[in-house]
Design an enzyme around this catalytic site. Structure first.
Site, short mmCIF file in Angstrom:
data_model
loop_
_atom_site.label_atom_id
_atom_site.label_comp_id
_atom_site.label_asym_id
_atom_site.label_seq_id
_atom_site.Cartn_x
_atom_site.Cartn_y
_atom_site.Cartn_z
N LYS A 54 0.84 -1.21 0.00
CA LYS A 54 0.00 0.00 0.00
C LYS A 54 0.87 1.25 0.00
O LYS A 54 0.61 2.21 -0.73
CB LYS A 54 -0.95 -0.02 1.21
CG LYS A 54 -2.06 -1.06 1.08
CD LYS A 54 -2.88 -1.25 2.35
CE LYS A 54 -3.86 -2.41 2.14
NZ LYS A 54 -4.68 -2.71 3.34
N GLN A 98 -4.86 -1.47 9.53
CA GLN A 98 -4.79 -2.78 8.89
C GLN A 98 -5.49 -3.83 9.76
O GLN A 98 -5.24 -3.90 10.97
CB GLN A 98 -3.33 -3.17 8.63
CG GLN A 98 -3.12 -4.46 7.87
CD GLN A 98 -3.61 -4.42 6.41
OE1 GLN A 98 -3.72 -3.36 5.81
NE2 GLN A 98 -3.90 -5.58 5.86
N ASP A 121 -10.94 2.98 3.51
CA ASP A 121 -11.38 1.59 3.32
C ASP A 121 -12.88 1.53 3.00
O ASP A 121 -13.37 0.51 2.50
CB ASP A 121 -11.17 0.79 4.62
CG ASP A 121 -9.83 0.09 4.68
OD1 ASP A 121 -9.35 -0.37 3.63
OD2 ASP A 121 -9.28 -0.03 5.79
N1 GUN Z 1 -6.78 -6.56 5.83
C1 GUN Z 1 -6.91 -7.27 4.67
N2 GUN Z 1 -7.47 -6.49 3.72
C2 GUN Z 1 -7.68 -5.28 4.27
C3 GUN Z 1 -8.21 -4.05 3.79
O1 GUN Z 1 -8.64 -3.91 2.64
N3 GUN Z 1 -8.24 -3.01 4.66
C4 GUN Z 1 -7.81 -3.14 5.95
N4 GUN Z 1 -7.91 -2.07 6.74
N5 GUN Z 1 -7.31 -4.27 6.42
C5 GUN Z 1 -7.25 -5.33 5.59
#
Ligand code: GUN
Length: 287
Positions: A54, A98, A121
Protein backbone atom coordinates in the site's frame (compact mmCIF):
# COMPACT_ATOMS: atom_id res chain seq x y z
CA UNK A 1 -14.07 -21.86 -26.55
CA UNK A 2 -11.87 -20.55 -23.80
CA UNK A 3 -12.81 -17.40 -21.85
CA UNK A 4 -11.00 -14.11 -22.20
CA UNK A 5 -8.84 -13.59 -19.12
CA UNK A 6 -9.40 -10.23 -17.47
CA UNK A 7 -5.98 -8.72 -16.75
CA UNK A 8 -6.41 -7.08 -13.34
CA UNK A 9 -2.77 -6.11 -13.21
CA UNK A 10 -3.01 -4.10 -16.42
CA UNK A 11 -6.31 -2.42 -15.47
CA UNK A 12 -4.90 -1.58 -12.02
CA UNK A 13 -1.78 -0.10 -13.64
CA UNK A 14 -3.94 2.18 -15.76
CA UNK A 15 -5.99 3.30 -12.72
CA UNK A 16 -2.75 3.95 -10.81
CA UNK A 17 -1.35 5.98 -13.70
CA UNK A 18 -4.54 8.06 -13.84
CA UNK A 19 -4.39 8.67 -10.07
CA UNK A 20 -0.76 9.79 -10.43
CA UNK A 21 -1.71 12.35 -13.09
CA UNK A 22 -4.68 13.64 -11.07
CA UNK A 23 -2.53 13.84 -7.94
CA UNK A 24 0.04 16.00 -9.75
CA UNK A 25 -2.75 18.33 -10.91
CA UNK A 26 -4.25 18.44 -7.42
CA UNK A 27 -0.93 19.29 -5.78
CA UNK A 28 -0.25 22.00 -8.38
CA UNK A 29 -3.73 23.50 -7.88
CA UNK A 30 -3.96 23.36 -4.08
CA UNK A 31 -0.42 23.07 -2.73
CA UNK A 32 -1.65 20.08 -0.69
CA UNK A 33 -0.14 16.61 -1.05
CA UNK A 34 -2.63 13.81 -0.29
CA UNK A 35 -1.50 11.71 2.66
CA UNK A 36 -2.49 8.21 3.73
CA UNK A 37 -1.58 7.01 7.22
CA UNK A 38 -1.56 3.25 7.71
CA UNK A 39 -1.62 1.86 11.23
CA UNK A 40 -0.35 -1.67 11.80
CA UNK A 41 -0.84 -3.26 15.22
CA UNK A 42 1.33 -6.32 15.82
CA UNK A 43 3.66 -8.22 13.51
CA UNK A 44 1.48 -10.44 11.34
CA UNK A 45 3.75 -11.20 8.33
CA UNK A 46 0.93 -11.15 5.75
CA UNK A 47 -0.27 -7.78 7.06
CA UNK A 48 3.28 -6.44 6.87
CA UNK A 49 3.43 -7.36 3.17
CA UNK A 50 0.01 -5.78 2.45
CA UNK A 51 0.96 -2.59 4.26
CA UNK A 52 4.28 -2.34 2.42
CA UNK A 53 2.48 -2.73 -0.92
CA UNK A 54 0.00 0.00 0.00
CA UNK A 55 2.84 2.37 0.88
CA UNK A 56 4.62 1.65 -2.41
CA UNK A 57 1.44 2.27 -4.44
CA UNK A 58 1.04 5.63 -2.71
CA UNK A 59 4.58 6.79 -3.36
CA UNK A 60 4.36 5.65 -7.01
CA UNK A 61 1.31 7.91 -7.40
CA UNK A 62 2.83 10.92 -5.61
CA UNK A 63 0.72 10.37 -2.49
CA UNK A 64 2.48 10.62 0.89
CA UNK A 65 2.23 7.51 2.97
CA UNK A 66 3.00 7.27 6.63
CA UNK A 67 3.16 3.98 8.47
CA UNK A 68 2.69 3.74 12.22
CA UNK A 69 3.73 0.41 13.71
CA UNK A 70 2.38 -0.40 17.15
CA UNK A 71 3.22 -3.41 19.30
CA UNK A 72 0.69 -6.25 19.60
CA UNK A 73 0.28 -5.30 23.27
CA UNK A 74 -1.18 -1.87 22.37
CA UNK A 75 -4.42 -1.30 24.29
CA UNK A 76 -7.68 -0.39 22.59
CA UNK A 77 -7.63 2.97 24.41
CA UNK A 78 -4.14 3.74 23.03
CA UNK A 79 -5.23 2.88 19.49
CA UNK A 80 -8.41 4.98 19.79
CA UNK A 81 -6.38 7.89 21.08
CA UNK A 82 -3.98 7.66 18.11
CA UNK A 83 -6.98 7.60 15.73
CA UNK A 84 -8.37 10.72 17.42
CA UNK A 85 -5.03 12.48 16.81
CA UNK A 86 -5.02 11.45 13.15
CA UNK A 87 -8.65 12.57 12.76
CA UNK A 88 -7.65 16.03 13.99
CA UNK A 89 -4.49 16.24 11.83
CA UNK A 90 -5.37 18.28 8.73
CA UNK A 91 -2.32 16.97 6.85
CA UNK A 92 -3.72 13.40 7.00
CA UNK A 93 -6.48 12.69 4.46
CA UNK A 94 -6.79 8.92 4.74
CA UNK A 95 -6.55 6.63 7.76
CA UNK A 96 -6.30 2.87 7.37
CA UNK A 97 -5.99 0.51 10.31
CA UNK A 98 -4.79 -2.78 8.89
CA UNK A 99 -7.08 -5.68 9.87
CA UNK A 100 -7.14 -7.99 11.68
CA UNK A 101 -6.25 -6.22 14.91
CA UNK A 102 -5.22 -8.33 17.95
CA UNK A 103 -8.11 -10.10 19.70
CA UNK A 104 -8.25 -7.80 22.74
CA UNK A 105 -9.14 -4.83 20.50
CA UNK A 106 -12.74 -4.41 19.31
CA UNK A 107 -12.55 -4.06 15.53
CA UNK A 108 -15.94 -2.38 15.16
CA UNK A 109 -15.02 0.25 17.75
CA UNK A 110 -11.80 1.00 15.85
CA UNK A 111 -13.58 1.34 12.51
CA UNK A 112 -16.21 3.63 14.03
CA UNK A 113 -13.54 5.84 15.59
CA UNK A 114 -12.11 6.82 12.19
CA UNK A 115 -13.55 10.09 10.83
CA UNK A 116 -15.87 8.97 7.98
CA UNK A 117 -14.27 11.46 5.54
CA UNK A 118 -10.85 9.84 6.19
CA UNK A 119 -12.11 6.24 6.04
CA UNK A 120 -10.46 5.26 2.75
CA UNK A 121 -11.38 1.59 3.32
CA UNK A 122 -15.06 2.57 3.22
CA UNK A 123 -15.73 0.40 6.29
CA UNK A 124 -17.30 3.02 8.59
CA UNK A 125 -21.07 2.52 9.13
CA UNK A 126 -21.63 6.09 7.87
CA UNK A 127 -19.98 5.20 4.56
CA UNK A 128 -21.82 1.87 4.41
CA UNK A 129 -25.05 3.81 4.97
CA UNK A 130 -24.22 6.33 2.26
CA UNK A 131 -23.53 3.46 -0.12
CA UNK A 132 -27.04 2.15 0.65
CA UNK A 133 -28.72 5.49 0.13
CA UNK A 134 -26.67 6.53 -2.90
CA UNK A 135 -24.74 9.43 -1.33
CA UNK A 136 -21.08 10.34 -1.81
CA UNK A 137 -18.79 8.08 0.18
CA UNK A 138 -15.52 6.19 0.12
CA UNK A 139 -16.42 2.86 -1.47
CA UNK A 140 -14.86 -0.34 -0.13
CA UNK A 141 -11.82 -0.92 -2.35
CA UNK A 142 -12.43 -4.49 -3.54
CA UNK A 143 -16.03 -4.07 -4.77
CA UNK A 144 -15.12 -0.64 -6.19
CA UNK A 145 -12.23 -2.28 -8.08
CA UNK A 146 -14.52 -4.98 -9.44
CA UNK A 147 -16.94 -2.34 -10.76
CA UNK A 148 -13.98 -0.64 -12.49
CA UNK A 149 -12.95 -3.94 -14.07
CA UNK A 150 -16.48 -4.63 -15.33
CA UNK A 151 -16.65 -1.12 -16.75
CA UNK A 152 -13.23 -1.46 -18.37
CA UNK A 153 -14.33 -4.74 -19.96
CA UNK A 154 -17.58 -3.21 -21.23
CA UNK A 155 -19.71 -5.73 -19.34
CA UNK A 156 -23.40 -4.74 -19.56
CA UNK A 157 -25.14 -4.92 -16.17
CA UNK A 158 -28.59 -3.40 -16.77
CA UNK A 159 -31.27 -6.05 -16.40
CA UNK A 160 -28.70 -8.86 -16.03
CA UNK A 161 -28.69 -11.48 -13.31
CA UNK A 162 -25.75 -10.88 -10.98
CA UNK A 163 -25.04 -13.43 -8.29
CA UNK A 164 -22.70 -12.62 -5.40
CA UNK A 165 -21.52 -15.61 -3.39
CA UNK A 166 -20.43 -14.28 0.01
CA UNK A 167 -21.99 -11.77 2.39
CA UNK A 168 -19.12 -10.02 4.18
CA UNK A 169 -19.34 -6.33 5.03
CA UNK A 170 -16.10 -5.77 3.10
CA UNK A 171 -16.93 -7.51 -0.18
CA UNK A 172 -20.24 -9.38 -0.59
CA UNK A 173 -22.73 -6.86 0.76
CA UNK A 174 -21.24 -3.69 -0.79
CA UNK A 175 -20.68 -5.57 -4.08
CA UNK A 176 -24.39 -6.41 -4.25
CA UNK A 177 -25.40 -2.78 -3.63
CA UNK A 178 -23.05 -1.47 -6.35
CA UNK A 179 -24.38 -3.97 -8.89
CA UNK A 180 -27.94 -3.04 -7.92
CA UNK A 181 -27.13 0.64 -8.48
CA UNK A 182 -26.17 -0.31 -12.06
CA UNK A 183 -29.57 -1.93 -12.56
CA UNK A 184 -28.53 -5.56 -12.28
CA UNK A 185 -30.94 -8.01 -10.65
CA UNK A 186 -28.87 -9.14 -7.70
CA UNK A 187 -28.90 -12.33 -5.64
CA UNK A 188 -26.70 -12.59 -2.56
CA UNK A 189 -26.00 -16.15 -1.54
CA UNK A 190 -23.53 -17.97 0.69
CA UNK A 191 -22.21 -21.32 1.81
CA UNK A 192 -25.56 -22.25 3.37
CA UNK A 193 -27.75 -21.31 0.39
CA UNK A 194 -29.96 -24.21 -0.69
CA UNK A 195 -28.91 -25.47 -4.13
CA UNK A 196 -26.15 -22.88 -4.46
CA UNK A 197 -25.17 -24.51 -7.72
CA UNK A 198 -28.51 -23.78 -9.37
CA UNK A 199 -28.45 -20.17 -8.16
CA UNK A 200 -24.96 -19.68 -9.62
CA UNK A 201 -26.01 -21.28 -12.90
CA UNK A 202 -28.51 -18.44 -13.33
CA UNK A 203 -25.78 -15.77 -13.15
CA UNK A 204 -24.81 -13.62 -16.12
CA UNK A 205 -22.26 -12.08 -13.79
CA UNK A 206 -20.94 -14.28 -10.99
CA UNK A 207 -18.84 -12.81 -8.16
CA UNK A 208 -17.29 -15.44 -5.88
CA UNK A 209 -16.18 -14.13 -2.47
CA UNK A 210 -16.67 -16.99 -0.03
CA UNK A 211 -13.07 -17.86 0.81
CA UNK A 212 -13.28 -21.56 -0.06
CA UNK A 213 -10.69 -22.91 -2.46
CA UNK A 214 -12.12 -23.80 -5.88
CA UNK A 215 -15.65 -24.23 -4.53
CA UNK A 216 -17.36 -22.89 -7.66
CA UNK A 217 -17.04 -25.59 -10.32
CA UNK A 218 -17.21 -25.19 -14.08
CA UNK A 219 -20.58 -26.98 -14.08
CA UNK A 220 -22.03 -24.18 -11.88
CA UNK A 221 -21.39 -21.54 -14.54
CA UNK A 222 -23.85 -20.41 -17.19
CA UNK A 223 -22.23 -20.57 -20.64
CA UNK A 224 -20.96 -17.09 -21.54
CA UNK A 225 -21.12 -15.72 -17.98
CA UNK A 226 -18.58 -13.20 -16.66
CA UNK A 227 -16.81 -14.69 -13.62
CA UNK A 228 -15.08 -12.53 -10.99
CA UNK A 229 -13.03 -14.44 -8.43
CA UNK A 230 -12.27 -12.60 -5.19
CA UNK A 231 -10.86 -15.67 -3.41
CA UNK A 232 -7.28 -15.92 -2.24
CA UNK A 233 -6.75 -19.45 -0.93
CA UNK A 234 -4.29 -22.31 -0.98
CA UNK A 235 -5.47 -25.55 -2.59
CA UNK A 236 -4.58 -29.10 -1.48
CA UNK A 237 -1.16 -28.80 -3.21
CA UNK A 238 -0.46 -25.52 -1.42
CA UNK A 239 -0.85 -23.50 -4.63
CA UNK A 240 -2.47 -20.05 -4.53
CA UNK A 241 -5.99 -20.32 -5.92
CA UNK A 242 -9.34 -18.57 -5.95
CA UNK A 243 -12.88 -19.55 -5.00
CA UNK A 244 -13.47 -20.72 -8.59
CA UNK A 245 -12.03 -23.87 -10.21
CA UNK A 246 -10.28 -21.79 -12.87
CA UNK A 247 -9.36 -24.48 -15.44
CA UNK A 248 -12.95 -25.74 -15.59
CA UNK A 249 -14.59 -22.32 -15.44
CA UNK A 250 -12.58 -20.81 -18.27
CA UNK A 251 -14.03 -23.38 -20.65
CA UNK A 252 -17.57 -22.12 -19.92
CA UNK A 253 -17.31 -18.40 -19.09
CA UNK A 254 -16.91 -15.58 -21.63
CA UNK A 255 -14.59 -13.60 -19.34
CA UNK A 256 -12.88 -14.59 -16.10
CA UNK A 257 -10.42 -13.08 -13.60
CA UNK A 258 -7.35 -15.14 -12.67
CA UNK A 259 -5.90 -15.62 -9.16
CA UNK A 260 -3.40 -14.08 -8.71
CA UNK A 261 -3.47 -11.08 -11.08
CA UNK A 262 -7.21 -10.46 -11.14
CA UNK A 263 -9.11 -8.66 -8.40
CA UNK A 264 -6.13 -8.34 -5.99
CA UNK A 265 -4.21 -5.60 -7.81
CA UNK A 266 -7.43 -3.58 -8.23
CA UNK A 267 -7.93 -3.31 -4.46
CA UNK A 268 -4.73 -1.32 -3.95
CA UNK A 269 -5.39 0.83 -7.02
CA UNK A 270 -8.77 1.84 -5.61
CA UNK A 271 -7.24 2.57 -2.20
CA UNK A 272 -5.01 5.24 -3.70
CA UNK A 273 -7.92 6.58 -5.76
CA UNK A 274 -9.99 6.80 -2.54
CA UNK A 275 -7.13 8.63 -0.81
CA UNK A 276 -6.89 11.22 -3.58
CA UNK A 277 -10.69 11.67 -3.65
CA UNK A 278 -10.80 11.99 0.16
CA UNK A 279 -8.09 14.69 -0.01
CA UNK A 280 -10.01 16.51 -2.76
CA UNK A 281 -13.22 16.52 -0.70
CA UNK A 282 -11.45 17.62 2.50
CA UNK A 283 -9.64 20.49 0.78
CA UNK A 284 -12.85 21.58 -0.98
CA UNK A 285 -14.77 21.49 2.33
CA UNK A 286 -12.21 23.81 3.94
CA UNK A 287 -12.20 26.35 1.09
N1 GUN B 1 -6.78 -6.56 5.83
C1 GUN B 1 -6.91 -7.27 4.67
N2 GUN B 1 -7.47 -6.49 3.72
C2 GUN B 1 -7.68 -5.28 4.27
C3 GUN B 1 -8.21 -4.05 3.79
O1 GUN B 1 -8.64 -3.91 2.64
N3 GUN B 1 -8.24 -3.01 4.66
C4 GUN B 1 -7.81 -3.14 5.95
N4 GUN B 1 -7.91 -2.07 6.74
N5 GUN B 1 -7.31 -4.27 6.42
C5 GUN B 1 -7.25 -5.33 5.59
Amino acid sequence: MSAQIIDGKAIAASVRAQVAVKTLEFVARTGVTPCLTVVLVGEDPASQVYVRNKGKACSDAGILSRQIDLPATTSEAQLLSLIAELNADRSVHGILVQLPVPGHIDEARVIEAIAPEKDVDGFHPMNAGRLFTGGVSCLPCTPYGIMKMLEHEGVALKGKNAVVVGRSNIVGKPMAILLLARHATVTICHSRTADLEAVCRNADILVAAVGRAEMVRGSWIKPGAVVIDVGMNRNAEGKLCGDVAFAEAREVASKITPVPGGVGPMTIAMLIQNTLEAAERQVAARA
